[in-house]
Scaffold this active site. Structure first.
Site, mmCIF file in Angstrom:
data_model
loop_
_atom_site.group_PDB
_atom_site.id
_atom_site.type_symbol
_atom_site.label_atom_id
_atom_site.label_comp_id
_atom_site.label_asym_id
_atom_site.label_seq_id
_atom_site.Cartn_x
_atom_site.Cartn_y
_atom_site.Cartn_z
ATOM 1 N N ASP A 1 0.240 19.072 -21.256
ATOM 2 C CA ASP A 1 -0.638 17.903 -21.360
ATOM 3 C C ASP A 1 0.127 16.941 -22.271
ATOM 4 O O ASP A 1 0.182 17.106 -23.480
ATOM 5 C CB ASP A 1 -1.980 18.320 -21.972
ATOM 6 C CG ASP A 1 -2.944 17.148 -22.138
ATOM 7 O OD1 ASP A 1 -2.543 15.999 -21.860
ATOM 8 O OD2 ASP A 1 -4.095 17.374 -22.558
ATOM 9 N N PHE B 1 -7.986 19.106 -25.307
ATOM 10 C CA PHE B 1 -8.722 17.878 -25.593
ATOM 11 C C PHE B 1 -10.025 17.892 -24.779
ATOM 12 O O PHE B 1 -10.129 18.595 -23.792
ATOM 13 C CB PHE B 1 -7.875 16.643 -25.287
ATOM 14 C CG PHE B 1 -8.504 15.415 -25.852
ATOM 15 C CD1 PHE B 1 -8.651 15.283 -27.219
ATOM 16 C CD2 PHE B 1 -9.003 14.413 -25.036
ATOM 17 C CE1 PHE B 1 -9.283 14.173 -27.770
ATOM 18 C CE2 PHE B 1 -9.629 13.299 -25.576
ATOM 19 C CZ PHE B 1 -9.768 13.176 -26.943
ATOM 20 N N ASP B 2 -11.041 17.091 -25.203
ATOM 21 C CA ASP B 2 -12.385 17.256 -24.605
ATOM 22 C C ASP B 2 -12.440 17.007 -23.098
ATOM 23 O O ASP B 2 -13.074 17.767 -22.373
ATOM 24 C CB ASP B 2 -13.462 16.473 -25.373
ATOM 25 C CG ASP B 2 -13.284 14.962 -25.343
ATOM 26 O OD1 ASP B 2 -12.238 14.499 -24.864
ATOM 27 O OD2 ASP B 2 -14.194 14.251 -25.814
ATOM 28 N N HIS C 1 -22.075 12.098 -27.913
ATOM 29 C CA HIS C 1 -21.530 11.174 -28.916
ATOM 30 C C HIS C 1 -21.346 9.757 -28.385
ATOM 31 O O HIS C 1 -21.321 8.814 -29.151
ATOM 32 C CB HIS C 1 -20.204 11.702 -29.476
ATOM 33 C CG HIS C 1 -19.119 11.853 -28.465
ATOM 34 N ND1 HIS C 1 -19.175 12.775 -27.445
ATOM 35 C CD2 HIS C 1 -17.950 11.187 -28.292
ATOM 36 C CE1 HIS C 1 -18.093 12.669 -26.707
ATOM 37 N NE2 HIS C 1 -17.326 11.715 -27.191
ATOM 38 N N ALA D 1 0.368 13.521 -23.040
ATOM 39 C CA ALA D 1 0.008 12.139 -23.389
ATOM 40 C C ALA D 1 0.904 11.566 -24.490
ATOM 41 O O ALA D 1 1.263 10.397 -24.461
ATOM 42 C CB ALA D 1 -1.459 12.081 -23.830
ATOM 43 N N TYR E 1 0.836 -1.211 0.000
ATOM 44 C CA TYR E 1 0.000 0.000 0.000
ATOM 45 C C TYR E 1 0.870 1.261 0.000
ATOM 46 O O TYR E 1 0.596 2.217 -0.713
ATOM 47 C CB TYR E 1 -0.923 -0.001 1.227
ATOM 48 C CG TYR E 1 -1.975 1.074 1.157
ATOM 49 C CD1 TYR E 1 -3.242 0.801 0.630
ATOM 50 C CD2 TYR E 1 -1.708 2.372 1.591
ATOM 51 C CE1 TYR E 1 -4.206 1.786 0.541
ATOM 52 C CE2 TYR E 1 -2.675 3.365 1.494
ATOM 53 C CZ TYR E 1 -3.919 3.067 0.976
ATOM 54 O OH TYR E 1 -4.863 4.044 0.886
ATOM 55 N N LYS F 1 -1.197 6.376 -23.571
ATOM 56 C CA LYS F 1 -0.734 6.595 -24.939
ATOM 57 C C LYS F 1 0.769 6.284 -24.993
ATOM 58 O O LYS F 1 1.159 5.129 -25.133
ATOM 59 C CB LYS F 1 -1.020 8.046 -25.377
ATOM 60 C CG LYS F 1 -2.489 8.316 -25.671
ATOM 61 C CD LYS F 1 -3.282 8.656 -24.460
ATOM 62 C CE LYS F 1 -4.671 9.166 -24.779
ATOM 63 N NZ LYS F 1 -5.472 9.356 -23.575
#
Ligand code: P61
Length: 460
Positions: free
Chosen positions: A216, A125-126, A451, A218, A72, A259
């Site tokens: 960001d 990004f969304d 979507h 990724a 842990y 990614k």
């Protein structure tokens, strides 16, 4: 002869896929309400929905899985991951999170102090935009105009419009701006990279107005590879040197490790040197993600990520990776299919405004091509356009996206170029009958993130 053109790996384990019949595909897509998110993965032949969490791990990563330490607190796997993060990213502090949006959820509230503060990005990004808005911020896109011209060859279409950035800060006041976020590569613009020169210039502006820079990150390794290939002065630098230099111009990073971490689940926050922010992140990560030495990841997943981060910076891997995207892109360019050019890092983005100009934005041209591609060859892509964008919350009108993309997103180390040929052949068949394509309208439209769950029918 360059004999190094083949994949820099051989295949040790395979996962069968099959192409169900055309009649079955037509039935499945009707049952799914013409929404590819509602298809069962087993009914898909080649799945190009996303490169997120869909990559194939190496034997060394699987060996790491067996070695994971599930303690842990103070897990050995945490310290192995910490070492990879230090060696590759170069920042002093880091905490794991369960995925990219977990990192955004922990970090952003610490940076957005007042409701209505602006977060200045090349193109958010969304989920990033959603997290900024949930924290009361306003996400502003300041990518260069050339990004919207899919035919224009520009090596760094993810770049910030520096004049627009500085004008925005001056216009609103630096005290109304929470921070700057640089998305590398810029997913929404077509997996397009940001140049080192542009990153440096953003840093200069950030310093002038005392704003912090968050990456960001990724697809950080793919961005570094493009810098090496396309920017003067970087051809002889190693990928790791380029990555370190990019991050040197920032203060913090959030990363979806699904990614370029080449793992199926995972993320992280890293902080260059700001101890105060680190202390805040450490205390916030506990109630939201988990104790700071696991933060939402199991020991085995941290172990796989520690290895993945080292593999993704290998140049022969990156060369293979980008070559594959270029291979698919070039096959489409050869017959005149309009795509975002030059091709980006993780996907080929088909410009469906030009593919089927007879379909208006509010009947979702990219969704029409996406549905047709599934029917044609069992290939699943994803719409990145007006269907995804949704409605204006004030007026309820459909918003028009600047670009109507069908994204053909390539998972890492999963498909061969034979698979890419199937995708290209199928799209070329559709291209030949493009005038016949029809748009879609809703039979069911949820209020948020429509979507994912909407149901559609063909416009007659
Ligand atoms: C994708 F259909 N991207 O491109 P998380 N930043 C950036 C991303 O690309 C990103 C995240 C942060 C996805 C997954 C995805 O509606 C969708 O680890 C530049 O996914 O939390 C994710 O990282 C978030 C697919 C996201 C979607 C939202 O396919």
């Amino acid at each position: 002869m360059d004999y190094r053109k083949a994949e820099p790996f051989k295949i040790k384990m395979v996962e069968p896929i099959k192409l169900i019949s055309k009649e079955e595909r037509e039935q499945k897509i009707i049952e799914a309400g013409y929404n590819q998110f509602a298809l069962k993965a087993e009914d898909i032949y080649i799945d190009l929905l996303t490169d997120s969490g869909t990559g194939a791990m190496s034997d060394r990563q699987w060996a790491g899985i067996m070695m994971g330490d599930e303690s842990y607190a103070g897990s050995r796997s945490f310290y192995n991951l910490e070492k990879s993060v230090h060696d590759i990213i170069g920042y002093k502090y880091f905490v794991p999170t369960h995925q990219g949006r977990g990192a955004e959820n922990v970090l952003f509230p610490l940076l957005i102090h007042n409701k209505g503060d602006y977060v200045l990005g090349n193109m958010h990004f969304d989920t990033t935009k959603a997290h900024i808005e949930l924290k009361g911020g306003v996400a502003v896109n300041l990518v260069i105009e050339d990004a919207f011209d899919t035919e224009k060859e520009h090596p760094f279409k993810g770049n910030f419009d520096l004049v627009a950035l500085e004008n925005f800060i001056n216009g609103k006041g630096a005290d109304k701006c929470a921070f700057i976020i640089v998305t590398i590569t810029c997913n929404s613009a077509g997996g397009q990279p940001v140049s080192m020169e542009n990153i440096k210039a953003v840093k200069k502006i950030a310093d002038k107005y005392s704003l912090k820079i968050v990456f960001d990150s990724a697809r950080f390794a793919e961005n570094a590879y493009f810098i090496k290939k396309r920017e003067n002065g970087y051809e002889n630098k190693s990928i790791t040197e380029i990555i370190k230099e990019m991050f040197e111009y920032g203060d913090m990073i959030t990363m979806s490790a699904k990614k370029d971490g080449i793992v199926n689940m995972g993320g992280l926050i890293a902080i260059k040197e700001d101890e105060k922010i680190y202390e805040q992140v450490r205390s916030m990560v506990v109630p939201i993600e988990g104790f700071p030495t696991y933060g939402g990841m199991s020991g085995r997943d941290m172990e796989a990520l520690a290895v993945g981060l080292r593999e993704v910076v290998e140049e022969d891997y990156l060369e293979y990776r980008i070559d594959q995207i270029e291979y698919l892109g070039q096959r489409l360019i050869d017959v005149g299919i309009p795509i975002q050019r030059p091709v980006g890092g993780h996907a080929v983005f088909v410009d469906c405004k030009k593919f089927c100009p007879q379909i208006p934005f509010n009947q979702f041209p990219a969704q029409a091509v996406c549905v047709e591609l599934y029917k044609e060859a069992g290939v699943r892509g994803v719409e990145i356009g007006s269907f995804l964008l949704g409605r204006d919350p004030e007026t309820g009108e459909n918003l028009e996206s600047p670009m109507e993309f069908l994204r053909l997103t390539i998972p890492r180390r999963v498909y061969t170029n034979r698979h890419m040929d199937v995708v290209a052949d199928a799209l070329i068949e559709i291209w030949k009958r493009r005038d016949m394509l029809k748009g879609f309208e809703f039979t069911y439209e949820p209020e948020v993130l429509r979507h994912f769950t909407a149901k559609l029918k063909s416009v007659r």
